[in-house]
Design a protein around this motif. Structure first.
Motif, PDB file in Angstrom:
ATOM      1  N   GLN A   1      -3.374  -2.390   8.697  1.00 51.52           N
ATOM      2  CA  GLN A   1      -3.244  -1.287   7.739  1.00 51.52           C
ATOM      3  C   GLN A   1      -2.160  -1.595   6.702  1.00 51.52           C
ATOM      4  OE1 GLN A   1      -5.422   1.559   7.849  1.00 51.52           O
ATOM      5  NE2 GLN A   1      -6.419  -0.069   9.029  1.00 51.52           N
ATOM      6  N   ILE A   2      -2.256  -2.775   6.131  1.00 47.11           N
ATOM      7  CA  ILE A   2      -1.372  -3.196   5.045  1.00 47.11           C
ATOM      8  C   ILE A   2      -2.242  -3.914   4.017  1.00 47.11           C
ATOM      9  CG2 ILE A   2       0.746  -3.437   6.409  1.00 47.11           C
ATOM     10  CD1 ILE A   2       0.121  -6.437   6.611  1.00 47.11           C
ATOM     11  N   ASP A   3      -1.728  -4.103   2.805  1.00 52.46           N
ATOM     12  CA  ASP A   3      -2.483  -4.836   1.798  1.00 52.46           C
ATOM     13  C   ASP A   3      -2.648  -6.296   2.218  1.00 52.46           C
ATOM     14  OD1 ASP A   3      -2.914  -2.701   0.197  1.00 52.46           O
ATOM     15  OD2 ASP A   3      -1.757  -3.423  -1.522  1.00 52.46           O
ATOM     16  N   CYS A   4      -3.848  -6.813   2.071  1.00 51.16           N
ATOM     17  CA  CYS A   4      -4.111  -8.210   2.449  1.00 51.16           C
ATOM     18  C   CYS A   4      -4.921  -8.910   1.365  1.00 51.16           C
ATOM     19  CB  CYS A   4      -4.929  -8.283   3.736  1.00 51.16           C
ATOM     20  SG  CYS A   4      -4.098  -7.684   5.200  1.00 51.16           S
ATOM     21  N   GLN A   5      -4.638 -10.182   1.190  1.00 46.50           N
ATOM     22  CA  GLN A   5      -5.499 -11.068   0.410  1.00 46.50           C
ATOM     23  C   GLN A   5      -5.956 -12.172   1.351  1.00 46.50           C
ATOM     24  OE1 GLN A   5      -3.757 -12.840  -3.075  1.00 46.50           O
ATOM     25  NE2 GLN A   5      -3.040 -10.891  -3.914  1.00 46.50           N
ATOM     26  N   GLN A   6      -7.211 -12.561   1.210  1.00 43.34           N
ATOM     27  CA  GLN A   6      -7.684 -13.707   1.990  1.00 43.34           C
ATOM     28  C   GLN A   6      -7.667 -14.923   1.076  1.00 43.34           C
ATOM     29  OE1 GLN A   6     -11.644 -13.824   1.443  1.00 43.34           O
ATOM     30  NE2 GLN A   6     -11.328 -16.029   1.532  1.00 43.34           N
TER      31      GLN A   6
ATOM     32  N   PRO B   1      -4.553   0.997   2.525  1.00 41.52           N
ATOM     33  CA  PRO B   1      -4.424  -0.437   2.311  1.00 41.52           C
ATOM     34  C   PRO B   1      -5.703  -1.071   1.777  1.00 41.52           C
ATOM     35  CG  PRO B   1      -4.423   0.100   4.658  1.00 41.52           C
ATOM     36  CD  PRO B   1      -4.409   1.388   3.920  1.00 41.52           C
ATOM     37  N   ARG B   2      -5.529  -2.204   1.081  1.00 40.12           N
ATOM     38  CA  ARG B   2      -6.664  -2.900   0.480  1.00 40.12           C
ATOM     39  C   ARG B   2      -6.769  -4.317   1.022  1.00 40.12           C
ATOM     40  NH1 ARG B   2      -4.708  -1.030  -5.472  1.00 40.12           N
ATOM     41  NH2 ARG B   2      -5.636   1.041  -5.481  1.00 40.12           N
TER      42      ARG B   2
ATOM     43  N   GLY C   1      -7.972  -9.000   8.785  1.00 37.58           N
ATOM     44  CA  GLY C   1      -7.858  -8.418   7.450  1.00 37.58           C
ATOM     45  C   GLY C   1      -8.487  -7.035   7.385  1.00 37.58           C
ATOM     46  N   ALA C   2      -9.493  -6.812   8.217  1.00 37.75           N
ATOM     47  CA  ALA C   2     -10.165  -5.511   8.224  1.00 37.75           C
ATOM     48  C   ALA C   2      -9.465  -4.509   9.134  1.00 37.75           C
ATOM     49  CB  ALA C   2     -11.619  -5.688   8.664  1.00 37.75           C
TER      50      ALA C   2
ATOM     51  N   LEU D   1      -8.314  -7.898  -0.350  1.00 38.99           N
ATOM     52  CA  LEU D   1      -8.938  -8.670  -1.424  1.00 38.99           C
ATOM     53  C   LEU D   1      -9.534  -9.917  -0.785  1.00 38.99           C
ATOM     54  CD1 LEU D   1      -9.284  -8.808  -4.551  1.00 38.99           C
ATOM     55  CD2 LEU D   1      -7.226 -10.223  -4.588  1.00 38.99           C
TER      56      LEU D   1
ATOM     57  N   ARG E   1       5.898  -0.940   5.798  1.00 36.78           N
ATOM     58  CA  ARG E   1       4.447  -0.772   5.837  1.00 36.78           C
ATOM     59  C   ARG E   1       3.796  -0.736   4.451  1.00 36.78           C
ATOM     60  NH1 ARG E   1       1.662   4.124   9.122  1.00 36.78           N
ATOM     61  NH2 ARG E   1      -0.480   3.471   8.833  1.00 36.78           N
ATOM     62  N   GLY E   2       4.346   0.023   3.554  1.00 32.68           N
ATOM     63  CA  GLY E   2       3.746   0.156   2.225  1.00 32.68           C
ATOM     64  C   GLY E   2       4.313  -0.822   1.215  1.00 32.68           C
ATOM     65  N   ASN E   3       5.025  -1.809   1.698  1.00 31.71           N
ATOM     66  CA  ASN E   3       5.711  -2.721   0.783  1.00 31.71           C
ATOM     67  C   ASN E   3       5.376  -4.172   1.111  1.00 31.71           C
ATOM     68  OD1 ASN E   3       7.578  -2.970  -1.379  1.00 31.71           O
ATOM     69  ND2 ASN E   3       9.099  -3.748   0.058  1.00 31.71           N
ATOM     70  N   THR E   4       4.297  -4.351   1.883  1.00 26.62           N
ATOM     71  CA  THR E   4       4.011  -5.671   2.422  1.00 26.62           C
ATOM     72  C   THR E   4       2.660  -6.169   1.933  1.00 26.62           C
ATOM     73  OG1 THR E   4       5.282  -5.168   4.409  1.00 26.62           O
ATOM     74  CG2 THR E   4       3.676  -6.934   4.591  1.00 26.62           C
ATOM     75  N   VAL E   5       2.590  -7.467   1.630  1.00 23.80           N
ATOM     76  CA  VAL E   5       1.313  -8.098   1.306  1.00 23.80           C
ATOM     77  C   VAL E   5       1.130  -9.298   2.235  1.00 23.80           C
ATOM     78  CG1 VAL E   5      -0.134  -9.156  -0.470  1.00 23.80           C
ATOM     79  CG2 VAL E   5       1.531  -7.395  -1.117  1.00 23.80           C
TER      80      VAL E   5
ATOM     81  N   ALA F   1       0.815  -1.213   0.000  1.00 24.84           N
ATOM     82  CA  ALA F   1       0.000   0.000   0.000  1.00 24.84           C
ATOM     83  C   ALA F   1       0.851   1.267   0.000  1.00 24.84           C
ATOM     84  CB  ALA F   1      -0.940  -0.019   1.198  1.00 24.84           C
ATOM     85  N   THR F   2       1.763   1.376  -0.982  1.00 27.32           N
ATOM     86  CA  THR F   2       2.569   2.585  -1.051  1.00 27.32           C
ATOM     87  C   THR F   2       1.740   3.744  -1.591  1.00 27.32           C
ATOM     88  OG1 THR F   2       4.547   1.272  -1.455  1.00 27.32           O
ATOM     89  CG2 THR F   2       4.677   3.615  -1.990  1.00 27.32           C
TER      90      THR F   2
END
Ligand SMILES: Cc1ncc(C[n+]2csc(CCOP(=O)(O)OP(=O)(O)O)c2C)c(N)n1
Ligand code: SF4
Ligand code: SF4
Ligand code: SF4
Lengths: 380, 81, 262
Positions: C74-79, A206-207, C70-71, A209, C54-58, A201-202
């Motif tokens: 504050q990082i990108d997440c896939q379930q 954040p998202r 997941g909710a 999916l 923080r902004g570089n993590t999945v 999330a740069t």
């Protein structure tokens, strides 16, 4: 004309097996992640990708199961990269859980089933296996159409944020034909921004999916929250969204091929490569004076029910040829809704290996069956 | 009573009353309240003598604690508000 | 409502030394009182924040109680589907090799349902970090036996306690994977004491650094309290964990790359 050998330049024309042609088209459509598990007749797609993906800087993985494969494709697609998996029949059965949930999670991946016979019609068109959701299912009839379908599949997947399944068979995968690589016009338009990609999330919020419809609801109406700002989940929300999306897809994306419907007194219908056989048989029949029309659904989901409804409204009987025990015939019957007779003229016909071409996969055999139905129609 | 070198701010309404924070507090200055919070749980209350050791915050599964210290012993653990 | 020791709030000379990681957002979560999973997730988020990733993590989430995070995170997440997170994380990491990718799974998810995925990902040496929150039970379904349920442990599907003859033995996944080539870092932590939580944070750092250096697959199993699935009170969770689980699942590092400095 360049061969597809070791050159990294993308071929524009080539003489290729359908499976290889489809794989090359996928790459030219931007696919950069592929995985597969060998099974005839989808193995050739994996073999082609294993050689070709490294040339274009993509990834090809020989996975340890189809279950792993489809979930890798989920991850890579979610990370923003066009991704594809091809498999066969049994492997597709293993993927059903993920395919179902990828519809709910709106994961626009492309999946290919080079099936055995045409016995997976119900699996492809009713699956993913659970819930009310369906995939978009495209059934090309030859290698050139397989090429176009690869471009179109990625386009439709991203247009609708919906997984797309390409359904072929032994004949499609293994028949070599000359093909030209270029996207069809309908697969070149602008696509919605990929605002769902999870790639770190740069510079943005954040998202998540998810297929579970997780939403943060600050003030739940049911009063069941145990704290302020409680996270609440509405798992049914993505289901309703999928149903609504499917309605839109059905309104906009139905494709089919027809011939000689104007004067038809009998219509033959078949899908995939067998559509070519059926069309040829109808042509031979017409040369014998039988006024036979032809319908080939290209989108199996959404299915062109209306075409069959219009034929039925004219009281014209329909003969359905498929290489299975009778699966698509149920969709044809749903279109016709009892307005006209629907005859099954197909059967399971493979060689003893269970995946090769059987003796009934023959235009002359179809012609013979059409003569029978035609005669019965005249007698009635 | 000795002047406290640390203190905690407890987000009372986020507490689920698990009591994990009570036994981990070295000076034993946390105890459960007789009353309940907005969501029906008893919650910890602080007496004088907190050292700001952060152990309650380390164990609390509901992130209820903010910890303050007069003289932070570890600069790295410091968060300026 | 917030309370402090002093009626007037912290005195002016007091400095804030501990606050909730911004990566955890500000919402409350729905997990049970005394659950250990939020502690593990907290120090994981603190680690990612401290590493500047923080902004570089999945994150790829398995299916269990932790999925609700997941909710929050504050990082990108896939379930992912139950058990399949290692495959999904493979897909993410292969196309985004410079991102920090980790799975967040339970013992039910990783060891019971998804054993094939985790073993093959480890053997392939996939360069993501797998995190297993091991509470020796299916918590989310209400307390049933998983592949890590210890002998004698009562669950709703092993009423008289897990019996080796009838239910088999618990799987010690870190021990099992440490022997595989391709696996660079393996450790087990605990969150039933404040010291355990702090040490677990160090294990996370080591595993994520292993990934950042591209040294291979990394796994951290964290033993977490599940009072609901163990049928004990929240306050009794840590003691139950200490007495019943930790003898079977000893904490510490099992494998560590030589080049790793942290
Ligand atoms: C294929 C499949 N089987 C079963 C389930 C039901 N299920 C949901 S969560 C869960 C247990 C998860 O256990 P674990 O990963 O240990 O996490 P915990 O709940 O203990 O946090 C199960 C069995 C499911 N979601 N999918
Ligand atoms: S910071 Fe330490 S001394 Fe203060 S309340 Fe928490 S555990 Fe007790
Ligand atoms: S550990 Fe946290 S949630 Fe549990 S009683 Fe203490 S403050 Fe409340
Ligand atoms: S069931 Fe167990 S793992 Fe799930 S939230 Fe409750 S205590 Fe935690």
């Amino acid at each position: 004309m360049s061969s597809t050998g070791s050159t990294t330049e993308a071929p524009r024309r080539a003489f290729l097996e359908g499976g290889h042609a489809l794989a090359e088209a996928a790459i030219q459509a931007g696919c950069r992640f592929y995985c597969g598990y060998p099974m005839t007749p989808s193995t050739e797609v994996l073999e082609y990708m294993a050689r070709r993906m490294p040339e274009v800087g993509g990834v090809c993985i020989n996975v340890e199961s189809e279950i792993e494969g489809i979930n890798m494709v989920w991850g890579a697609t979610g990370a923003g990269v066009r991704s594809m998996i091809a498999s066969t029949t049994n492997g597709m059965s293993l993927m059903q859980e993920s395919l179902s949930e990828m519809v709910l999670g709106q994961v626009p991946a492309v999946v290919v089933n080079m099936g055995r016979g045409q016995g997976d019609y119900n699996q492809c068109t009713r699956g993913g296996g659970h819930g009310s959701q369906r995939l978009i299912v495209l059934a090309p009839a030859n290698a050139q159409e397989a090429v176009e379908t690869a471009y179109r599949a990625f386009h439709l997947a991203e247009k609708w944020r919906h997984p797309v399944l390409i359904y072929g068979d032994f004949l499609l995968s293994h028949t070599s034909e000359a093909v030209t690589f270029a996207p069809p016009d309908d697969a070149t338009g602008p696509l919605p921004a990929k605002d769902w990609v999870t790639d770190g999330a740069t510079g943005r919020s954040p998202r998540l999916l998810t297929s579970l419809g997780m939403r943060v609801v600050e003030a739940p109406e049911d009063g069941l929250a145990i704290g302020p700002g409680q996270t609440r989940t509405d798992v049914t929300a993505p289901m309703h969204m999928a149903v609504a999306r499917h309605r839109e897809i059905a309104a906009q994306e139905i494709r089919f091929e027809t011939a000689w419907l104007e004067d038809a007194e009998l219509v033959v219908t078949a899908f995939g490569v067998l559509g070519r056989f059926a069309r040829y048989a109808a042509q031979l029949a017409r040369e014998e004076g039988m006024r036979i029309g032809f319908v080939r659904p290209y989108t199996l989901v959404p299915f062109p029910y209306d075409v069959y409804r219009r034929v039925g409204e004219r009281g014209i009987p329909i003969a359905v040829f498929e290489n299975n025990a009778g699966q698509m015939i149920q969709d044809v019957q749903l279109g016709v809704l009892g307005r006209a007779p629907v005859h099954f003229i197909g059967e399971i016909s493979m060689d003893r290996s269970g995946f090769g071409v059987g003796p009934k996969i023959d235009a002359l055999h179809i012609l013979a069956r059409l003569r029978e139905v035609w005669a019965a129609r005249s007698a009635a | 009573m000795a002047k406290s070198v640390g203190t905690v701010v407890i987000e009372v309404d986020a507490c689920k009353g698990c009591e994990l924070c009570i036994p981990v507090c070295p000076p034993g200055v946390l105890s459960m309240s007789p009353s309940v919070n907005a969501i029906g749980f008893r919650y910890p209350i602080l007496r004088d003598g907190c050292t700001g050791c952060e152990l309650c915050a380390e164990i609390c599964p509901d992130y209820c604690f903010e910890v303050f210290r007069a003289a932070p012993s570890r600069a790295s653990a410091e968060v300026t508000a | 409502m917030a309370t402090t020791g002093e009626a007037s709030g912290p005195a002016a000379e007091m400095r804030k030394v501990f606050t909730r990681s911004p990566l955890l957002g500000s919402d409350t979560h729905s997990l049970c009182p005394g659950c250990g999973e939020p502690n593990a997730i907290r120090v994981l988020m603190e680690t990612i924040e401290e590493m500047g990733e923080r902004g570089n993590t999945v994150c790829v989430l398995g299916i269990g109680c932790y999925t609700a995070f997941g909710a929050l995170m504050q990082i990108d997440c896939q379930q992912a589907m139950h058990g399949r997170a290692p495959a999904q994380a493979t897909g993410v990491k292969r196309v985004l090799p410079d991102r920090l990718v980790f799975t967040l799974q339970g013992d039910g998810d990783m060891v019971t349902e998804g054993l094939q995925e985790i073993v093959h990902a480890a053997a392939r040496g996939e360069r993501f970090t797998a995190i297993c929150l091991n509470n020796a039970a299916f918590g989310e379904t209400g307390g049933h036996m998983t592949a890590t349920t210890v002998l004698g442990q009562r669950t709703k599907s092993t009423l008289g306690g897990r019996d080796a003859g009838r239910h088999g033995h618990p799987i010690k996944l870190p021990e099992m994977l440490a022997g595989l080539d391709g696996v660079a870092y393996v450790a087990r932590g605990t969150v039933h004491t404040p010291v355990g939580v702090k040490k677990t944070k160090k294990l996370f750092r080591a595993a994520l650094e292993t990934q950042r250096l591209g040294l291979g697959f990394s796994l951290v199993e964290v033993v977490t309290m599940c009072p609901t699935g163990w049928f004990v009170s929240a306050a009794e969770g840590p003691r139950f964990q200490e007495e019943k689980l930790l003898p079977v699942f000893p904490v510490g590092e099992l494998k560590r790359p030589r080049d790793l400095r942290v």
